[in-house]
Design a protein around this motif. Sequence first.
Motif, PDB file in Angstrom:
ATOM      1  N   ASN A  21      47.633 -10.709 -50.537  1.00  0.00           N
ATOM      2  CA  ASN A  21      47.252  -9.304 -49.892  1.00  0.00           C
ATOM      3  C   ASN A  21      47.505  -9.432 -48.334  1.00  0.00           C
ATOM      4  OD1 ASN A  21      45.389  -7.740 -47.992  1.00  0.00           O
ATOM      5  ND2 ASN A  21      44.992  -6.637 -49.974  1.00  0.00           N
ATOM      6  N   PRO A  22      48.604  -8.710 -47.809  1.00  0.00           N
ATOM      7  CA  PRO A  22      49.024  -9.098 -46.344  1.00  0.00           C
ATOM      8  C   PRO A  22      47.759  -8.622 -45.498  1.00  0.00           C
ATOM      9  CG  PRO A  22      50.572  -7.580 -47.801  1.00  0.00           C
ATOM     10  CD  PRO A  22      49.624  -7.671 -48.239  1.00  0.00           C
ATOM     11  N   ARG A  23      46.923  -7.873 -45.684  1.00  0.00           N
ATOM     12  CA  ARG A  23      45.802  -7.723 -44.510  1.00  0.00           C
ATOM     13  C   ARG A  23      44.982  -9.106 -44.714  1.00  0.00           C
ATOM     14  NH1 ARG A  23      40.514  -6.644 -45.166  1.00  0.00           N
ATOM     15  NH2 ARG A  23      39.464  -5.833 -43.005  1.00  0.00           N
ATOM     16  N   ALA A  24      44.480  -9.618 -45.788  1.00  0.00           N
ATOM     17  CA  ALA A  24      43.665 -10.583 -45.989  1.00  0.00           C
ATOM     18  C   ALA A  24      44.403 -11.865 -45.414  1.00  0.00           C
ATOM     19  CB  ALA A  24      43.231 -10.823 -47.518  1.00  0.00           C
ATOM     20  N   TYR A  25      45.736 -12.111 -45.713  1.00  0.00           N
ATOM     21  CA  TYR A  25      46.488 -13.318 -45.123  1.00  0.00           C
ATOM     22  C   TYR A  25      46.492 -13.178 -43.776  1.00  0.00           C
ATOM     23  CZ  TYR A  25      50.429 -16.473 -44.708  1.00  0.00           C
ATOM     24  OH  TYR A  25      51.130 -17.630 -44.251  1.00  0.00           O
ATOM     25  N   ALA A  26      46.853 -12.011 -43.230  1.00  0.00           N
ATOM     26  CA  ALA A  26      46.976 -11.787 -41.908  1.00  0.00           C
ATOM     27  C   ALA A  26      45.598 -12.333 -41.169  1.00  0.00           C
ATOM     28  CB  ALA A  26      47.540 -10.627 -41.431  1.00  0.00           C
ATOM     29  N   ILE A  27      44.611 -11.541 -41.513  1.00  0.00           N
ATOM     30  CA  ILE A  27      43.253 -11.920 -40.739  1.00  0.00           C
ATOM     31  C   ILE A  27      42.789 -13.396 -41.086  1.00  0.00           C
ATOM     32  CG2 ILE A  27      40.847 -11.522 -40.906  1.00  0.00           C
ATOM     33  CD1 ILE A  27      41.591  -8.774 -41.795  1.00  0.00           C
ATOM     34  N   MET A  28      43.134 -14.104 -42.130  1.00  0.00           N
ATOM     35  CA  MET A  28      42.650 -15.424 -42.256  1.00  0.00           C
ATOM     36  C   MET A  28      43.505 -16.423 -41.616  1.00  0.00           C
ATOM     37  SD  MET A  28      41.678 -17.310 -45.707  1.00  0.00           S
ATOM     38  CE  MET A  28      43.484 -17.422 -46.448  1.00  0.00           C
ATOM     39  N   HIS A  29      44.933 -15.967 -41.412  1.00  0.00           N
ATOM     40  CA  HIS A  29      45.689 -16.667 -40.442  1.00  0.00           C
ATOM     41  C   HIS A  29      45.635 -16.821 -38.957  1.00  0.00           C
ATOM     42  CE1 HIS A  29      49.388 -19.094 -39.700  1.00  0.00           C
ATOM     43  NE2 HIS A  29      49.615 -18.416 -38.952  1.00  0.00           N
TER      44      HIS A  29
ATOM     45  N   ARG B 158      39.190 -14.280 -50.598  1.00  0.00           N
ATOM     46  CA  ARG B 158      38.626 -13.160 -51.245  1.00  0.00           C
ATOM     47  C   ARG B 158      37.662 -12.171 -50.665  1.00  0.00           C
ATOM     48  NH1 ARG B 158      40.682 -11.423 -55.862  1.00  0.00           N
ATOM     49  NH2 ARG B 158      40.899 -13.773 -56.537  1.00  0.00           N
ATOM     50  N   MET B 159      36.952 -12.941 -49.510  1.00  0.00           N
ATOM     51  CA  MET B 159      36.183 -12.125 -48.802  1.00  0.00           C
ATOM     52  C   MET B 159      36.866 -10.888 -47.961  1.00  0.00           C
ATOM     53  SD  MET B 159      32.868 -13.124 -49.235  1.00  0.00           S
ATOM     54  CE  MET B 159      31.768 -12.901 -47.781  1.00  0.00           C
ATOM     55  N   HIS B 160      38.036 -11.440 -47.618  1.00  0.00           N
ATOM     56  CA  HIS B 160      38.728 -10.455 -46.693  1.00  0.00           C
ATOM     57  C   HIS B 160      39.601  -9.365 -47.550  1.00  0.00           C
ATOM     58  CE1 HIS B 160      37.856 -12.293 -42.929  1.00  0.00           C
ATOM     59  NE2 HIS B 160      38.620 -13.458 -43.272  1.00  0.00           N
ATOM     60  N   GLU B 161      39.907  -9.907 -48.817  1.00  0.00           N
ATOM     61  CA  GLU B 161      40.577  -9.099 -49.831  1.00  0.00           C
ATOM     62  C   GLU B 161      39.712  -8.022 -50.391  1.00  0.00           C
ATOM     63  OE1 GLU B 161      42.744  -9.115 -54.114  1.00  0.00           O
ATOM     64  OE2 GLU B 161      41.428 -10.725 -53.557  1.00  0.00           O
ATOM     65  N   LYS B 162      38.426  -8.344 -50.499  1.00  0.00           N
ATOM     66  CA  LYS B 162      37.376  -7.423 -50.976  1.00  0.00           C
ATOM     67  C   LYS B 162      36.744  -6.501 -49.865  1.00  0.00           C
ATOM     68  CE  LYS B 162      38.448  -8.446 -55.309  1.00  0.00           C
ATOM     69  NZ  LYS B 162      39.000  -7.514 -56.196  1.00  0.00           N
TER      70      LYS B 162
ATOM     71  N   TYR C 274      46.197  -2.859 -54.639  1.00  0.00           N
ATOM     72  CA  TYR C 274      45.535  -2.682 -55.711  1.00  0.00           C
ATOM     73  C   TYR C 274      46.068  -3.500 -57.014  1.00  0.00           C
ATOM     74  CZ  TYR C 274      42.658  -0.819 -59.423  1.00  0.00           C
ATOM     75  OH  TYR C 274      41.710  -0.510 -60.730  1.00  0.00           O
ATOM     76  N   ILE C 275      47.172  -3.106 -57.342  1.00  0.00           N
ATOM     77  CA  ILE C 275      47.900  -3.286 -58.463  1.00  0.00           C
ATOM     78  C   ILE C 275      48.275  -4.928 -58.518  1.00  0.00           C
ATOM     79  CG2 ILE C 275      50.263  -3.224 -59.863  1.00  0.00           C
ATOM     80  CD1 ILE C 275      50.299  -0.331 -58.626  1.00  0.00           C
ATOM     81  N   GLY C 276      48.718  -5.368 -57.460  1.00  0.00           N
ATOM     82  CA  GLY C 276      49.003  -6.852 -57.216  1.00  0.00           C
ATOM     83  C   GLY C 276      47.997  -7.584 -57.269  1.00  0.00           C
ATOM     84  N   SER C 277      46.794  -7.219 -56.769  1.00  0.00           N
ATOM     85  CA  SER C 277      45.479  -8.421 -56.862  1.00  0.00           C
ATOM     86  C   SER C 277      44.816  -8.053 -58.005  1.00  0.00           C
ATOM     87  CB  SER C 277      44.596  -7.889 -55.595  1.00  0.00           C
ATOM     88  OG  SER C 277      45.514  -8.032 -54.516  1.00  0.00           O
ATOM     89  N   SER C 278      45.261  -7.065 -59.099  1.00  0.00           N
ATOM     90  CA  SER C 278      44.458  -6.917 -60.218  1.00  0.00           C
ATOM     91  C   SER C 278      44.776  -7.958 -61.426  1.00  0.00           C
ATOM     92  CB  SER C 278      44.855  -5.363 -61.027  1.00  0.00           C
ATOM     93  OG  SER C 278      46.006  -5.405 -61.248  1.00  0.00           O
ATOM     94  N   MET C 279      43.812  -8.117 -62.106  1.00  0.00           N
ATOM     95  CA  MET C 279      43.856  -9.154 -63.233  1.00  0.00           C
ATOM     96  C   MET C 279      44.963  -8.774 -64.098  1.00  0.00           C
ATOM     97  SD  MET C 279      43.060 -12.038 -63.854  1.00  0.00           S
ATOM     98  CE  MET C 279      41.847 -12.270 -62.518  1.00  0.00           C
ATOM     99  N   VAL C 280      45.093  -7.361 -64.389  1.00  0.00           N
ATOM    100  CA  VAL C 280      46.270  -7.105 -65.108  1.00  0.00           C
ATOM    101  C   VAL C 280      47.634  -7.214 -64.851  1.00  0.00           C
ATOM    102  CG1 VAL C 280      47.412  -4.810 -66.257  1.00  0.00           C
ATOM    103  CG2 VAL C 280      44.960  -4.880 -66.301  1.00  0.00           C
ATOM    104  N   SER C 281      47.889  -7.111 -63.521  1.00  0.00           N
ATOM    105  CA  SER C 281      49.103  -7.518 -62.935  1.00  0.00           C
ATOM    106  C   SER C 281      49.307  -8.871 -63.029  1.00  0.00           C
ATOM    107  CB  SER C 281      49.187  -6.874 -61.632  1.00  0.00           C
ATOM    108  OG  SER C 281      50.337  -7.374 -60.864  1.00  0.00           O
ATOM    109  N   ARG C 282      48.308  -9.983 -62.838  1.00  0.00           N
ATOM    110  CA  ARG C 282      48.533 -11.114 -62.643  1.00  0.00           C
ATOM    111  C   ARG C 282      48.884 -11.698 -64.110  1.00  0.00           C
ATOM    112  NH1 ARG C 282      47.465 -12.581 -57.585  1.00  0.00           N
ATOM    113  NH2 ARG C 282      45.994 -11.540 -56.308  1.00  0.00           N
ATOM    114  N   ILE C 283      48.211 -11.309 -65.009  1.00  0.00           N
ATOM    115  CA  ILE C 283      48.304 -11.684 -66.445  1.00  0.00           C
ATOM    116  C   ILE C 283      49.650 -11.288 -66.810  1.00  0.00           C
ATOM    117  CG2 ILE C 283      47.523 -11.376 -68.920  1.00  0.00           C
ATOM    118  CD1 ILE C 283      44.737 -11.245 -67.781  1.00  0.00           C
ATOM    119  N   ALA C 284      50.022  -9.950 -66.496  1.00  0.00           N
ATOM    120  CA  ALA C 284      51.464  -9.498 -66.965  1.00  0.00           C
ATOM    121  C   ALA C 284      52.564 -10.524 -66.483  1.00  0.00           C
ATOM    122  CB  ALA C 284      51.752  -7.929 -66.402  1.00  0.00           C
TER     123      ALA C 284
END
Length: 244
Positions: free
Chosen positions: A55-63, A97-101, A122-132
């Motif tokens: 997630n770009p937002r979570a990545y950016a904040i953490m970085h 995960r704290m920032h993503e959620k 939402y789609i990219g972080s969903s378990m359905v997308s990751r499993i697919a």
Amino acid sequence: MVIIIFFIGHWFLSLFFQTFFLHRYASHKMFTTNKFFEGTFYLLTFICQGSSFLNPRAYAIMHREHHAYSDTEKDPHSPHFFRDVFQMMVYTAKSYRMHEKRLKDPEERFKGNIPEWRTVDYIGSSMVSRIAFGVLYVAFYVVFATQWWMYLLIPVHFLMGPIHGAIVNWCGHKYGYANFDNGDKSKNTTPFDFLMLGELFQNNHHKRPNRANFGAKWFEIDPVYPVMKVMHWMHIIRLRKAYL
């Protein structure tokens, strides 16, 4: 041969969009672009990272936290507070995960000026997308793998983004040489950095965090910077003049 090409292609495409879009754009705003190209880069980041989409937002904040607190106890992924790289990866994943959620409210200085596309997030972080994506990787190997050892590469596809981050954060703050005294333990791991697309010039980057070219000396070649220069020339992006 098909599997090797697929693995190398996934490695570099995933890494390119991590350094180009998530790091240099979302985190540091080294360049500007219009909404069409921002959305294009957003989608390509999702597609190329696949099951390990970040997630770009979570990545950016953490970085941004990482730069502000580099190699201190508040650094979300300094290798100097963990026994091994796996412990660091687990802690980093929890912080991410704290920032993503949105379970943690970041400091005001770390917010804002970050690209967001809630639907893709939402789609990219969903378990359905990751499993697919994982199923697609496995299916590709079933069709094209010719040797048993090739299947050992599949877990890397699953965790491509975090693996890239772990290599950079662990090696870039433990091994190598320093051109600058930054008050932290950042290092340039190697004098040539093709495999990590310039990301292992951490000492240079921490000295000039908004500079688009991660190389500093003549022999330190950042392979992403020429690509950005071409994109600037084509008016796809506009590099910030102070950091050309």
